[in-house]
Design an enzyme around this catalytic site. Structure first.
Site, short mmCIF file in Angstrom:
data_model
loop_
_atom_site.label_atom_id
_atom_site.label_comp_id
_atom_site.label_asym_id
_atom_site.label_seq_id
_atom_site.Cartn_x
_atom_site.Cartn_y
_atom_site.Cartn_z
CE LYS A 127 -4.52 0.89 0.08
NZ LYS A 127 -5.62 0.28 -0.23
CG ASP A 167 -7.33 3.25 -0.69
OD1 ASP A 167 -7.77 2.15 -0.83
OD2 ASP A 167 -7.16 3.98 0.00
P1 NDP Z 1 -12.88 7.77 -2.49
O1 NDP Z 1 -11.43 8.76 -2.40
O2 NDP Z 1 -13.37 7.66 -3.74
O3 NDP Z 1 -14.03 8.16 -1.43
C1 NDP Z 1 -13.89 8.35 -0.10
C2 NDP Z 1 -14.96 8.82 0.49
O4 NDP Z 1 -15.01 8.81 2.13
C3 NDP Z 1 -15.47 10.09 0.21
O5 NDP Z 1 -16.65 10.45 0.18
C4 NDP Z 1 -14.83 11.16 1.46
O6 NDP Z 1 -15.27 12.24 1.51
C5 NDP Z 1 -15.00 9.94 2.45
N1 NDP Z 1 -13.79 10.06 3.52
C6 NDP Z 1 -12.56 10.04 3.37
N2 NDP Z 1 -11.88 10.44 4.41
C7 NDP Z 1 -13.11 10.57 5.49
C8 NDP Z 1 -13.07 10.91 6.80
N3 NDP Z 1 -11.83 11.26 7.25
N4 NDP Z 1 -13.94 11.19 7.47
C9 NDP Z 1 -15.16 11.04 6.71
N5 NDP Z 1 -15.22 10.89 5.38
C10 NDP Z 1 -14.26 10.49 4.84
O7 NDP Z 1 -12.24 6.40 -1.89
P2 NDP Z 1 -12.78 4.81 -2.00
O8 NDP Z 1 -14.11 5.00 -2.04
O9 NDP Z 1 -11.89 4.23 -3.12
O10 NDP Z 1 -12.39 4.32 -0.52
C11 NDP Z 1 -13.18 4.25 0.52
C12 NDP Z 1 -12.65 3.13 1.30
O11 NDP Z 1 -12.74 1.90 0.86
C13 NDP Z 1 -11.29 3.09 1.86
O12 NDP Z 1 -11.29 2.70 3.27
C14 NDP Z 1 -10.43 2.20 0.96
O13 NDP Z 1 -9.12 1.95 1.43
C15 NDP Z 1 -11.48 1.30 0.79
N6 NDP Z 1 -11.15 0.33 -0.39
C16 NDP Z 1 -11.28 0.87 -1.73
C17 NDP Z 1 -11.09 0.08 -2.71
C18 NDP Z 1 -11.22 0.69 -4.17
O14 NDP Z 1 -11.31 0.10 -5.09
N7 NDP Z 1 -11.21 2.08 -4.26
C19 NDP Z 1 -10.77 -1.29 -2.59
C20 NDP Z 1 -10.73 -1.71 -1.38
C21 NDP Z 1 -11.07 -0.84 -0.36
P3 NDP Z 1 -14.41 13.64 1.27
O15 NDP Z 1 -14.42 13.74 -0.40
O16 NDP Z 1 -15.09 14.85 2.04
O17 NDP Z 1 -12.96 13.47 1.74
#
Ligand code: NDP
Length: 452
Positions: A127, A167
């Site tokens: 990662k 991610d």
């Molecule tokens: P994105 O960047 O697409 O979206 C993240 C979302 O979470 C946004 O809406 C963001 O809001 C919100 N967010 C991020 N940090 C915070 C916080 N501290 N408090 C509240 N909201 C928060 O990321 P992903 O959807 O890709 O990833 C989401 C999760 O899934 C992570 O844990 C990631 O590691 C996991 N994951 C993702 C994969 C993938 O294929 N993308 C695969 C496996 C796991 P804002 O825009 O306001 O920051």
């Protein structure tokens, strides 16, 4: 005996990594299940596997100098933790977020090694990312940052060495910028990143895979109880890649999605978000619009609020680690949900997990639930190697089969007298495979009496 051995091991790891609370949390969560497994198998030599798996192969940190729109240079920190390559080349996402740190990538790399093992595909765990927040920058600055970042990371990756993906903060656009720049630097078109757009070597369904896979896994669990998603209410956090495609598939399967959220607030629609509205949200996200700015929706956006106050049958944290703490867990439990589905990585604190366990609420663990994303990344690697593009229906079928297999592994290794402990099942299934590979690689000797 197993408990005291575990305590000693955890103490050692704490001494080595005193400033890595999230990594220690992830190791603790796995540790109990591994101790149980080693004890029940009467194989103390397997403790050596725990030593190997809790120590990263390599921690890489580098400076990223990039040019702002006003011509001045800015400096950020880039990281890549190549955690373990026993099963295959290092594989895991890149995260761009202002809080990014070695601790964060240590926990994510450790989890990734176990998750990738569950997929059955030949991938090690890694990662990385940078303490860069795309939300604060123009499109041109994001592009220049991606170019500067990959210029540094290029020394450490390759299709047979380490294959990053996206991610938080890194989606198909950022991957496109990095892939193009890597190609320019190396003058070779190689499958060095996954999550590419399907027009230039990306896999169909990769963008959807994490969310779709999570829903397939949830469906498989419900099926064991002769239930389905039809009519179930769902509360989701996040409004990014994982949240939106999880919501899309839930709606497709007849569930009612009540909320989405971001770091600034929560969106709630008591009538349920429609499939058309999800398409609007997906299109708006591609234009980097914030949840609060999107028009044409029926629900309300409340600043500073979180989704956990809203009752539902199914709670799906899809945003980030430790978003469900003790207070959030208390709120969630007041509404007696049936199941918590960890779509984000490690979204529940240790305390929240204990609260759910005490209240007898099932938790489906992230390393199983969200493995669909990396699984389709694995399929993207295969397609790149073969210079082929599979049809969406074929990739989706393979994703469903992989998620079914992960579900079966969890049931097999997590069976209890009263049901299934999915967390234990996922941890032990992954550990079991990794220990076999470590043993055949000569790194552990399972014929040893003791490794203490
Ligand atoms: P994105 O960047 O697409 O979206 C993240 C979302 O979470 C946004 O809406 C963001 O809001 C919100 N967010 C991020 N940090 C915070 C916080 N501290 N408090 C509240 N909201 C928060 O990321 P992903 O959807 O890709 O990833 C989401 C999760 O899934 C992570 O844990 C990631 O590691 C996991 N994951 C993702 C994969 C993938 O294929 N993308 C695969 C496996 C796991 P804002 O825009 O306001 O920051």
């Amino acid at each position: 005996m197993a408990k005291s051995q575990l305590d000693r091991k955890l103490q050692q790891i704490e001494q080595h990594y005193p400033n890595s609370p999230q990594f220690l949390q992830a190791v603790h969560e796995v540790g109990d299940d591994i101790a149980h497994f080693i004890h029940s198998e009467e194989q103390p030599a397997l403790w050596r596997a725990f030593d190997v798996l809790a120590e990263p192969d390599r921690i890489i940190q580098f400076r990223v100098d990039w040019e702002r729109d006003d011509g001045r240079y800015a400096c950020n920190r880039g990281f890549r933790i190549q955690f373990n390559n026993t099963l295959g080349p290092y594989k895991g996402g890149l995260r761009f977020h202002s809080d990014a740190s070695i601790d964060e990538f240590m926990f994510l790399g450790f989890e990734q090694t176990f998750k990738n093992s569950l997929t059955g595909l030949p991938m090690g765990g890694a990662k990385g990312g940078a303490d860069f927040d795309p939300k604060q920058h123009s499109e041109n600055e994001i592009r220049r940052f991606c170019q500067a970042f990959i210029t540094q990371l290029a020394h450490h990756i390759g299709p047979d060495r380490d294959i990053p993906a996206g991610d938080i903060g890194v989606g198909v656009r950022e991957i496109g910028y990095m892939f193009h720049h890597y190609k320019t630097l190396s003058n070779q078109f190689k499958g060095v990143l996954t999550g590419k757009h399907p027009t230039f070597g990306g896999s169909c369904i990769r963008e959807e895979a994490t969310g779709y896979g999570a829903v397939y896994f949830l469906q498989d669990m419900l099926q064991t109880k002769d239930e389905s998603l039809q009519g179930k209410t769902c509360v989701l956090s996040g409004a990014g890649n994982v949240a939106l495609f999880t919501a899309k598939k839930l709606i497709d399967k007849g569930a009612k999605v009540l909320t989405l959220s971001d770091s600034q607030g929560v969106y709630y629609d008591a009538d349920g978000i429609t499939a058309e509205q999800i398409e609007t949200l997906i299109a708006a996200r591609a234009k980097r619009q914030r949840l609060a700015e999107i028009t044409g929706l029926n629900g309300d956006y409340s600043k500073q609020e979180k989704p956990w106050q809203f009752g539902a049958d199914i709670v799906l944290p899809c945003a980030t680690q430790n978003e469900i703490d003790q207070t959030a867990a208390e709120q969630i439990l007041q509404n007696t949900p049936q199941v918590i589905v960890e779509c984000a990585n490690m979204p529940c604190t240790e305390q929240a997990l204990q609260q759910f366990q005490q209240a007898d609420v099932m938790v489906l663990p992230s390393k199983a639930v969200n493995a669909g994303g990396v699984a389709v990344s694995g399929l993207e690697i295969s397609q790149n190697r073969a210079r082929l593009s599979w049809q969406a229906s074929h990739v989706d079928e393979r994703l469903q089969t992989i998620m079914q297999d992960i579900h079966q592994q969890c049931v097999r290794f997590g069976k209890t007298k009263t049901g299934v402990d999915y967390q234990r099942g996922a941890n032990i299934a992954a550990f079991n495979k990794l220990t076999q590979a470590l043993s055949y690689s000569g790194l552990i000797d399972t014929t040893e009496e003791s490794s203490a």
